[in-house]
Design an enzyme around this catalytic site. Structure first.
Site, PDB file in Angstrom:
ATOM      1  N   GLU A  21       0.545  -1.152  -0.079  1.00  0.00           N
ATOM      2  CA  GLU A  21       0.018  -0.129  -0.255  1.00  0.00           C
ATOM      3  C   GLU A  21       0.745   1.105  -0.492  1.00  0.00           C
ATOM      4  O   GLU A  21       2.555   1.479   0.501  1.00  0.00           O
ATOM      5  CB  GLU A  21      -0.503   0.269   1.278  1.00  0.00           C
ATOM      6  N   LYS A 155      -3.632  -1.385  15.145  1.00  0.00           N
ATOM      7  CA  LYS A 155      -2.743  -0.111  16.425  1.00  0.00           C
ATOM      8  C   LYS A 155      -3.184  -0.169  17.866  1.00  0.00           C
ATOM      9  O   LYS A 155      -4.789   0.258  17.592  1.00  0.00           O
ATOM     10  CB  LYS A 155      -2.348   1.081  15.895  1.00  0.00           C
TER      11      LYS A 155
HETATM   12  N1  PSU Z   1      -3.105   1.499  10.674  1.00  0.00           N
HETATM   13  C1  PSU Z   1      -1.557   2.037  11.452  1.00  0.00           C
HETATM   14  N2  PSU Z   1      -1.030   3.000   9.478  1.00  0.00           N
HETATM   15  C2  PSU Z   1      -1.215   3.396   8.756  1.00  0.00           C
HETATM   16  C3  PSU Z   1      -2.574   2.994   8.059  1.00  0.00           C
HETATM   17  C4  PSU Z   1      -3.239   2.341   9.685  1.00  0.00           C
HETATM   18  O1  PSU Z   1      -1.179   1.405  11.759  1.00  0.00           O
HETATM   19  O2  PSU Z   1      -0.251   4.075   8.090  1.00  0.00           O
HETATM   20  C5  PSU Z   1      -3.783   3.738   6.989  1.00  0.00           C
HETATM   21  C6  PSU Z   1      -3.501   2.911   6.040  1.00  0.00           C
HETATM   22  O3  PSU Z   1      -3.552   3.204   5.293  1.00  0.00           O
HETATM   23  C7  PSU Z   1      -5.237   1.926   6.787  1.00  0.00           C
HETATM   24  C8  PSU Z   1      -5.153   3.544   6.671  1.00  0.00           C
HETATM   25  O4  PSU Z   1      -5.778   1.736   5.336  1.00  0.00           O
HETATM   26  O5  PSU Z   1      -4.145   3.808   7.319  1.00  0.00           O
HETATM   27  C9  PSU Z   1      -6.933   3.159   7.610  1.00  0.00           C
HETATM   28  O6  PSU Z   1      -7.274   4.732   7.300  1.00  0.00           O
HETATM   29  P1  PSU Z   1      -8.879   5.023   7.846  1.00  0.00           P
HETATM   30  O7  PSU Z   1      -9.395   4.885   9.512  1.00  0.00           O
HETATM   31  O8  PSU Z   1      -9.390   6.516   7.710  1.00  0.00           O
HETATM   32  O9  PSU Z   1      -9.914   3.205   7.288  1.00  0.00           O
END
Ligand code: PSU
Ligand code: MN
Length: 299
Positions: A21, A155
């Site tokens: 990603e 996390k």
């Molecule tokens: N969690 C992490 N590092 C990240 C992300 C999530 O530990 O970089 C990023 C990933 O790309 C994940 C996105 O798909 O954040 C999720 O965002 P949201 O919670 O807005 O869906």
């Protein structure tokens, strides 16, 4: 869709591919370690016998595999758009640029014919979701799109028990790699049991294929604990998380901005250590994803 020359050559030679990603590059890690980590992830995939396909949208075109110059440019973009399922078609229509989250990367990987994808941590159910309704689109994507995603859990900025419940509701297999516990990103354990465990890559590959053969939609989530030498305990990281969540509430951060805001605050508060842990776990995931991708081709 544009495929890099390396990805095209891999397809021609029947070499397995691993999707990576790009939101982790633009919104997850600080410059210049983001670029260094993206390149190291790619190298790790190659060393394990597969070929990396980093996914992003550039000038209205989905890319599977980025040339080094494109990766360098993306890593230095300060205001890159963070693209999830909802944003893909609109950004293509506008001819825009953006990095892809887990959800959008799964969609693009599947379009590119790639079965396995390595990331750091997935999005999930946020703390306080009972009032904010903040649940990442990553969870619904795992229920819809047939890609096996390798991560280090989620996390602790998230509500981990609720994240596991939401995955169960959606019928997403959460497979512990040589563990019976859900790993919590910087920490190898969370105290939360998970029902599925696998200790060898061919079994994960077979389960992926059988899911499709059964006519079940969606992918699998493989959770790979951070190596013990690199981990940071929940106890140690917890105060930084609590502060970050309080700051987000005070500043009225909502929507897509929540996850990058929390990640940035926790990173700043813990300085070097959490960054080193983060890099160690993504490389660990890249290695396992490549092993699974190799196994997929062999069965
Ligand atoms: N969690 C992490 N590092 C990240 C992300 C999530 O530990 O970089 C990023 C990933 O790309 C994940 C996105 O798909 O954040 C999720 O965002 P949201 O919670 O807005 O869906
Ligand atoms: Mn959200």
């Amino acid at each position: 869709m544009a495929k890099s020359s390396e990805v095209q050559a891999a397809e021609a030679a029947n070499i397995p591919l691993v999707a990576l990603e790009s939101t982790i590059i633009t919104h997850g890690l600080p410059w210049p370690r983001n670029l260094e980590t993206a390149l190291l992830m790619e190298e790790t995939v190659r060393a394990a016998g597969a070929v990396p396909a980093t996914i992003a949208v550039l000038e209205g075109v989905i890319h599977a595999g980025l040339e080094k110059s494109a990766l360098e440019k993306l890593a230095q973009t300060r205001d890159a758009a963070k693209l999830s399922r909802a944003d893909l078609a609109p950004v293509l229509a506008a001819g825009g640029d953006g990095s892809t989250t887990v959800a959008a990367t799964m969609i693009c990987a599947h379009l590119a014919g790639i079965d396995v994808f390595a990331t750091g941590g997935i999005g999930g159910v946020h703390r306080g979701a009972e009032t904010s309704f903040d649940i990442s689109a990553d969870l619904d994507e795992l229920a819809k799109t047939p890609v096996t995603v390798v991560c280090a859990g989620a996390k602790a900025i998230l509500d981990l028990p609720k994240t596991l419940e939401a995955l169960e509701t959606r019928g997403v297999p959460v497979i512990g790699w040589r563990t019976d516990e859900f790993p919590a990103f910087w920490s190898a354990t969370s105290g939360l049991p998970i029902p599925l465990r696998m200790d060898d890559a061919p079994r994960i590959a077979r389960a992926h294929k059988l899911r499709a053969a059964l006519g079940l939609e969606g992918g699998q989530l493989v959770v790979n604990p951070i190596p013990a030498v690199d981990e940071i305990s929940y106890h140690e990281i917890s105060p930084a998380i609590e502060r970050a969540i309080a700051e987000a509430a005070e500043q009225g951060i909502t929507g897509k901005d929540v996850t990058p805001f929390l990640l940035e605050r926790v990173l700043a508060a813990t300085e070097g250590r959490s960054l080193e842990a983060n890099i160690a776990l993504v490389l660990n995931n890249a290695r396992l994803a490549a092993e699974i991708a190799v196994a997929m081709l062999e069965i």
